[in-house]
Enzyme design. Structure first.
Site, PDB file in Angstrom:
ATOM      1  N   LYS A  33      -4.624  12.105   7.815  1.00  0.00           N
ATOM      2  CA  LYS A  33      -4.837  11.123   6.595  1.00  0.00           C
ATOM      3  C   LYS A  33      -5.507   9.816   7.306  1.00  0.00           C
ATOM      4  CE  LYS A  33      -1.568   8.114   5.312  1.00  0.00           C
ATOM      5  NZ  LYS A  33      -2.234   6.552   4.922  1.00  0.00           N
ATOM      6  N   ASP A  60      -7.637   8.246   2.506  1.00  0.00           N
ATOM      7  CA  ASP A  60      -6.771   7.176   1.725  1.00  0.00           C
ATOM      8  C   ASP A  60      -7.455   5.928   1.597  1.00  0.00           C
ATOM      9  OD1 ASP A  60      -4.309   6.297   0.726  1.00  0.00           O
ATOM     10  OD2 ASP A  60      -3.340   5.914   2.595  1.00  0.00           O
ATOM     11  N   LYS A  62      -7.806   4.400  -1.642  1.00  0.00           N
ATOM     12  CA  LYS A  62      -6.840   3.996  -2.611  1.00  0.00           C
ATOM     13  C   LYS A  62      -7.918   3.112  -3.728  1.00  0.00           C
ATOM     14  CE  LYS A  62      -2.572   3.288  -0.798  1.00  0.00           C
ATOM     15  NZ  LYS A  62      -2.728   3.532   0.847  1.00  0.00           N
ATOM     16  N   ASP A  65     -11.122  -0.357  -9.237  1.00  0.00           N
ATOM     17  CA  ASP A  65     -12.154  -1.107  -9.489  1.00  0.00           C
ATOM     18  C   ASP A  65     -12.673  -0.848 -11.033  1.00  0.00           C
ATOM     19  OD1 ASP A  65     -14.496  -3.077  -9.511  1.00  0.00           O
ATOM     20  OD2 ASP A  65     -14.826  -2.716  -7.198  1.00  0.00           O
ATOM     21  N   THR A 123       5.109   1.310  -2.080  1.00  0.00           N
ATOM     22  CA  THR A 123       6.638   1.285  -1.626  1.00  0.00           C
ATOM     23  C   THR A 123       6.910  -0.227  -1.192  1.00  0.00           C
ATOM     24  OG1 THR A 123       5.879   2.341   0.319  1.00  0.00           O
ATOM     25  CG2 THR A 123       7.372   3.670  -1.398  1.00  0.00           C
ATOM     26  N   ARG A 215       4.391   7.659  12.333  1.00  0.00           N
ATOM     27  CA  ARG A 215       5.080   7.639  13.378  1.00  0.00           C
ATOM     28  C   ARG A 215       6.076   8.662  14.400  1.00  0.00           C
ATOM     29  NH1 ARG A 215       6.395   1.781  11.221  1.00  0.00           N
ATOM     30  NH2 ARG A 215       6.434   3.191   9.569  1.00  0.00           N
TER      31      ARG A 215
HETATM   32  O1  C5P Z   1       4.664   6.005  10.267  1.00  0.00           O
HETATM   33  P1  C5P Z   1       5.050   6.423   8.897  1.00  0.00           P
HETATM   34  O2  C5P Z   1       5.625   7.861   8.996  1.00  0.00           O
HETATM   35  O3  C5P Z   1       5.902   5.556   8.310  1.00  0.00           O
HETATM   36  O4  C5P Z   1       3.411   6.576   8.065  1.00  0.00           O
HETATM   37  C1  C5P Z   1       3.435   6.547   6.703  1.00  0.00           C
HETATM   38  C2  C5P Z   1       2.232   6.437   6.381  1.00  0.00           C
HETATM   39  O5  C5P Z   1       2.155   6.458   4.837  1.00  0.00           O
HETATM   40  C3  C5P Z   1       1.512   4.988   6.638  1.00  0.00           C
HETATM   41  O6  C5P Z   1       0.040   5.512   6.632  1.00  0.00           O
HETATM   42  C4  C5P Z   1       1.544   4.269   5.323  1.00  0.00           C
HETATM   43  O7  C5P Z   1       0.527   3.313   5.125  1.00  0.00           O
HETATM   44  C5  C5P Z   1       1.588   5.438   4.336  1.00  0.00           C
HETATM   45  N1  C5P Z   1       2.159   5.086   2.952  1.00  0.00           N
HETATM   46  C6  C5P Z   1       3.603   4.732   2.983  1.00  0.00           C
HETATM   47  N2  C5P Z   1       4.160   4.500   1.737  1.00  0.00           N
HETATM   48  C7  C5P Z   1       3.383   4.520   0.847  1.00  0.00           C
HETATM   49  C8  C5P Z   1       1.829   4.925   0.591  1.00  0.00           C
HETATM   50  C9  C5P Z   1       1.413   5.244   1.799  1.00  0.00           C
HETATM   51  O8  C5P Z   1       4.148   4.549   3.792  1.00  0.00           O
HETATM   52  N3  C5P Z   1       4.111   4.412  -0.614  1.00  0.00           N
END
Ligand code: C5P
Length: 237
Positions: A33, A60, A62, A65, A123, A215
């Site tokens: 991603k 990603d 998003k 427009d 979220t 992470r």
């Molecule tokens: O590190 P982690 O597993 O929390 O990463 C989640 C990824 O998903 C990040 O790139 C975050 O920006 C993305 N994301 C999210 N919640 C959303 C949409 C995207 O955590 N609703």
């Protein structure tokens, strides 16, 4: 289990920062991603390098427009041969249909056809922000479902949502309507700033199609081991 169901959130600023991490995944085909930060700094050339390493790409960015602008952007993105890209459902049905039209125009008809996914309610938006600032009344989960229905109506392939909402989305929009879920945490791993988390095995049992994981893999002391262990967990679920 297709390892490309794991979408690794490569939340790094540039290609040099991504390199050591990517080296850890050699021989494991994954979906990477690439978000706005990395794409804006490295551009399409970097996408190509990732594809040459055997990975699929979830771009990603998003899009949100006016329909004509989104259509043109989608046309260009489709030419990159990415596996998935996304738009905001908040742009409305006409905008999402325009994105789909742009995808059809840009896709070469030979390689993998990009999947077009809608972002529902971020979220990071809590109830108060959605009601009082954005001006949408009701519960956040109602908005997520409303947006999922609009995305389906516009002919999109699925939505980004929380794993907790997947069963409801599938019940309303159909089993083949794809769900991509962040907030995935293998048991014992650090939750960080995610609020509602789910393990990879539980997400698979809920019917999630693609798991966005950042992470727990990228910050693991051994990212390769972390990926392999998640693949094993998903295969056994
Ligand atoms: O590190 P982690 O597993 O929390 O990463 C989640 C990824 O998903 C990040 O790139 C975050 O920006 C993305 N994301 C999210 N919640 C959303 C949409 C995207 O955590 N609703």
């Amino acid at each position: 289990m297709d390892s490309k169901r794991i979408m690794i959130a490569l939340d790094v600023p540039d290609a040099p920062s991504a390199k050591p991490l990517l080296a850890q995944f050699s021989g494991i085909p994954l979906t990477i991603k690439v978000g706005m930060e990395l794409f804006y700094s490295e551009g399409p050339k970097f996408i190509k390098q990732l594809q040459e390493a055997g990975h699929h790409i979830f771009l990603d960015v998003k899009l949100h427009d006016i329909p004509n602008t989104v259509r043109s952007a989608a046309r260009v993105i489709a030419k990159l041969g990415v596996f998935v890209f996304n738009v905001h459902a908040a742009g409305g049905v006409e905008m999402m249909k325009a994105a789909k039209a742009g995808l059809e125009e840009g896709w070469d008809g030979i390689g993998i056809k990009p999947l077009l996914i809608a972002v529902t309610q971020l979220t990071s938006t809590n109830q108060a922000c959605m009601n009082d600032e954005i001006g949408i009344p009701g519960e956040v989960s109602d908005t997520v479902i409303h947006y999922a229905k609009l995305a389906k109506e516009a002919g999109l392939d699925g939505v980004v949502a929380s794993a907790q909402e997947v069963q409801l989305i599938k019940a309303i929009c159909g089993d083949s309507f794809l769900t991509i879920t962040p907030g995935i945490r293998p048991s014992g791993s650090d939750i960080g700033d995610q609020q509602r988390v789910m393990t990879p095995a539980d997400a698979v049992r809920q019917g999630v199609d693609f798991l966005v994981i950042g992470r727990p893999i990228t910050k693991a002391s051994n990212p390769r081991e972390a990926v392999l262990s998640i693949i094993k967990e998903m295969s056994e679920a």
